[in-house]
Motif scaffolding. Sequence first.
Motif, mmCIF file in Angstrom:
data_model
loop_
_atom_site.group_PDB
_atom_site.id
_atom_site.type_symbol
_atom_site.label_atom_id
_atom_site.label_comp_id
_atom_site.label_asym_id
_atom_site.label_seq_id
_atom_site.Cartn_x
_atom_site.Cartn_y
_atom_site.Cartn_z
ATOM 1 N N MET A 1 0.825 -1.251 0.069
ATOM 2 C CA MET A 1 0.001 0.105 -0.091
ATOM 3 C C MET A 1 0.737 1.373 0.042
ATOM 4 N N ASN A 2 0.409 2.173 -0.681
ATOM 5 C CA ASN A 2 1.074 3.423 -0.780
ATOM 6 C C ASN A 2 0.975 4.189 0.440
ATOM 7 N N THR A 3 1.783 4.415 1.199
ATOM 8 C CA THR A 3 1.687 5.158 2.636
ATOM 9 C C THR A 3 1.814 6.423 2.584
ATOM 10 N N GLU A 4 2.119 7.010 1.144
ATOM 11 C CA GLU A 4 2.460 8.381 0.961
ATOM 12 C C GLU A 4 0.887 9.080 0.786
ATOM 13 N N LYS A 5 0.038 8.192 0.346
ATOM 14 C CA LYS A 5 -1.275 8.535 0.053
ATOM 15 C C LYS A 5 -2.149 9.253 1.401
ATOM 16 N N ASP A 6 -2.997 10.346 0.863
ATOM 17 C CA ASP A 6 -3.631 11.044 2.021
ATOM 18 C C ASP A 6 -4.652 10.377 2.548
ATOM 19 N N PHE A 7 -4.638 9.783 3.561
ATOM 20 C CA PHE A 7 -5.589 8.990 4.319
ATOM 21 C C PHE A 7 -6.438 9.728 5.477
ATOM 22 N N SER A 8 -6.172 11.047 5.511
ATOM 23 C CA SER A 8 -6.985 11.834 6.481
ATOM 24 C C SER A 8 -8.313 11.643 6.582
ATOM 25 N N PRO A 9 -9.147 11.495 7.731
ATOM 26 C CA PRO A 9 -8.449 12.070 8.979
ATOM 27 C C PRO A 9 -7.423 10.909 9.688
ATOM 28 N N LEU A 10 -7.192 9.900 9.144
ATOM 29 C CA LEU A 10 -6.092 8.810 9.688
ATOM 30 C C LEU A 10 -4.892 9.354 9.594
ATOM 31 N N THR A 11 -4.059 9.440 10.754
ATOM 32 C CA THR A 11 -2.712 9.800 10.546
ATOM 33 C C THR A 11 -1.923 8.999 10.087
ATOM 34 N N PRO A 12 -0.744 9.331 9.716
ATOM 35 C CA PRO A 12 0.471 8.429 9.046
ATOM 36 C C PRO A 12 0.576 6.997 9.881
ATOM 37 N N ASN A 13 0.791 7.439 11.143
ATOM 38 C CA ASN A 13 0.969 6.453 12.139
ATOM 39 C C ASN A 13 -0.136 5.316 12.397
ATOM 40 N N ILE A 14 -1.075 5.744 12.202
ATOM 41 C CA ILE A 14 -2.579 4.683 12.321
ATOM 42 C C ILE A 14 -2.512 3.967 10.782
ATOM 43 N N VAL A 15 -2.188 4.476 9.942
ATOM 44 C CA VAL A 15 -2.140 3.833 8.515
ATOM 45 C C VAL A 15 -0.988 3.024 8.558
ATOM 46 N N ARG A 16 0.158 3.388 9.164
ATOM 47 C CA ARG A 16 1.488 2.269 9.112
ATOM 48 C C ARG A 16 1.028 1.266 9.844
ATOM 49 N N ALA A 17 0.455 1.437 11.107
ATOM 50 C CA ALA A 17 0.229 0.381 12.142
ATOM 51 C C ALA A 17 -0.720 -0.490 11.492
ATOM 52 N N LEU B 1 -11.454 2.696 5.576
ATOM 53 C CA LEU B 1 -11.150 1.401 6.094
ATOM 54 C C LEU B 1 -11.525 0.420 5.481
ATOM 55 N N ALA B 2 -12.915 0.534 4.700
ATOM 56 C CA ALA B 2 -13.261 -0.342 3.710
ATOM 57 C C ALA B 2 -12.756 -0.533 2.456
ATOM 58 N N THR B 3 -12.477 0.550 1.728
ATOM 59 C CA THR B 3 -12.082 0.414 0.333
ATOM 60 C C THR B 3 -10.438 0.467 0.138
#
Length: 777
Positions: A1-17, A56-58
């Motif tokens: 998964m591309n961690t550089e993509k904007d997943f706000s309001p999820l923070t990068p730390n949440i996405v990484r975890a 979270l779904a898509t």
Amino acid sequence: MNTEKDFSPLTPNIVRALNDKLYEKRKVAALEIEKLVREFVAQNNSSQIRHVIQILATEFALSQHPHSRKGGLIGLAACSIALGKDSGLYLKELIDPVLSCFNDSDSRLRYYACEALYNIVKVARGAVLPHFNVLFDGLSKLAADPDPNVKSGSELLDRLLKDIVTESNKFDLVAFVPLLRERIYSNNQYARQFIISWIHVLESVPDINLLDYLPEFLDGLFQILGDSSKEIRRICEVVLGEFLKEIKKNPSSVKFAEMANILVIHCQVSEDSKSTYDLIQLTSMTWMREFIQLAGRVVLPYSSGILTAVLPCLSYDDRKKSTKEAASACNHSLMKLVTPEDDEDDEESQTKSSPPSDGTPSKKEDSLNDSQESVGFSNISFFTPASSDRPAVTLDLDGIVQVLDRHLHDSSTGMMTRIAVLKWLYHLYIKTPRKMFKHTDSLFPMLLKTLSDESDEVILKDLEVLAEIASSPAGQTDTSGSCDHSDSKTELHIPGGVRDGQPVVVGSKVMDLSPSTPSMNSYFYKFMINLLKRFSSERKLLEMRGAFIIRQLCLLLHAENIFHSMADILLKEEDLKFASTMVQTLNTILLTSAELFQLRNQLKDLRTQESCALFCCLYRSWCHNPVATVSLCFLTQNYQHAYDLIQKFGDLEVTVDFLMEVDKLVQLIESPIFTYLRLQLLDVEHNPYLIKALYGLLMLLPQSQAFQLLSHRLSCVPNPELMRTVEDPKAPVKDKRLAQPHIDYSELLQHFDRVQSKHLEVRHQRAGRSEHPDRKL
């Protein structure tokens, strides 16, 4: 998964975890998501909540990366926990991505999906009921999952969902039944266990009336009852038992007609089937028994299908005793539903009010569709109502007769089934004679053939049916049918009752009938003609069962009718040897059977014109057998005529068979039947021709045991001088003929001569053929 993509309001730390392979890190991310969503809830920021769930779904739950999917599942569960009672507003967005993971190839991921859905449902509780079908569909797949952990997780979720349904009153049964009907045909054991457990739960909920929809899935329940798993069969039996109890409590709300064919299908199992199918048959037969008793005449349109299922079971042995007993109860209850009102024309029945649904049984007699395919069953036949759109219940008589006739024709049909078929025919001729006589021409040949059955009980029932056909008033007006048009050459003059002082007309013939006997219809004469034909073509039947059949007919019908009709038919018989044999059989029955006591008494004195006419009728046919003719004269006390006949025996061909018949006659003279004759030997002066006739028989016999017996009897005849009393003047010989002005004895002797001349001519022809076997006639 591309961690550089904007997943706000999820923070990068949440996405990484969430993408981490370690469960603990994903769990920490889930806690952060829960905290974030709680803030949005507090702010009433539904758009952000939906945005988080969508990410979270898509981006996670539906991702191609397995760890991302696991992160998405735990994240969605965290969202649900954070939402609390508000989770019902977002259930579709929460549930759909989780359910999609149920199909994942990774068993661990399927387990996490099950865990996530458990948390979502636990929080939402009753709010999930609008989504019950998709949850049920997903759970039914997990129930058959090969992984034990996934299966265990699905069981926990299943129990939770059952608790929610049980405590709720908002379950949408209408929407659920189509899915249940589809899923119930699964062949997987775990899926079946899942389905049956849910039916059990729903059936126990007071606010859910599953009974109304029972026709939708009853067939599937019976399919599950045949499962190889003992536990599944046990649960299914319990469920079916609970439904049956409910049906008994509330019969008025049960859709009996919609379930009748289902039961008919499952009642039809071959006798050598597996034990699991035996259970299906027993259970369905038990249901059928209750249906007939509870629904009454409602099931009459299905009676032909019910009989197709029930009749073969009546011949089961003790290995299937319970099924046999249930089938017998079904048969008896169904038979009682047929009443005389079923003999009315459709137009007549429609003018009357509908019959009661409970089917009042008759007191007179207590002795007595579109095809479908079903998985796992073959050679299944059943029927649909003949007229389902009519307001009045209509008996499918044509279908019933077709089923009964088919079982009679089937050589493999068991004895008890054949008896039941004949009982049904008898019952139908009693209750619906007008309609049944339309089928008589097609049934008649098989009923005659059944007289050759190996079982005496079958023959007895068959004779009851034939006797009812022959004597039923409904057959009086039926002159159009004919069992065999070749019989029309036989002219009959048989007693059958005089109505209004006029002879009865049968077909185109006028019958001179005796007023002393009850009236018979046209089938009586057809029956007698065809019975004698059968005796002629099957000599073994005549030898083994002839006397039995005739004696029973004398009990069922009038003995005078039987003997008078057979005598008239035999008078025209071209096979003289058969005629002689048949006369010998009839004569033996007349002289020895208790059933003929009244007829013997009628012939003994010849005091009436009718009795004299009967004697003359019998005499003319009895002439086919000289010894039988003499015995008839002995019975009727025509001793001088008997003596005249014996005088003619010198011109006959005396064979071994002839002497054996004389031997039997001597034995009969010593029997209780001729007690009066032996006592008349005391009155020597008034019965000289009796003594002469007996001496004539003695002279015919060789030195044998019969000769010694008769000789000893005649030696006991007293001296007439010793028997004369003082008061008794010597009286002239009394001729019994003087009391019988209706009998022309000289004409009878001439008839005897003519018949014996025919017999002699036939014997000479046979002798000629045996001497010249190549000679063409």
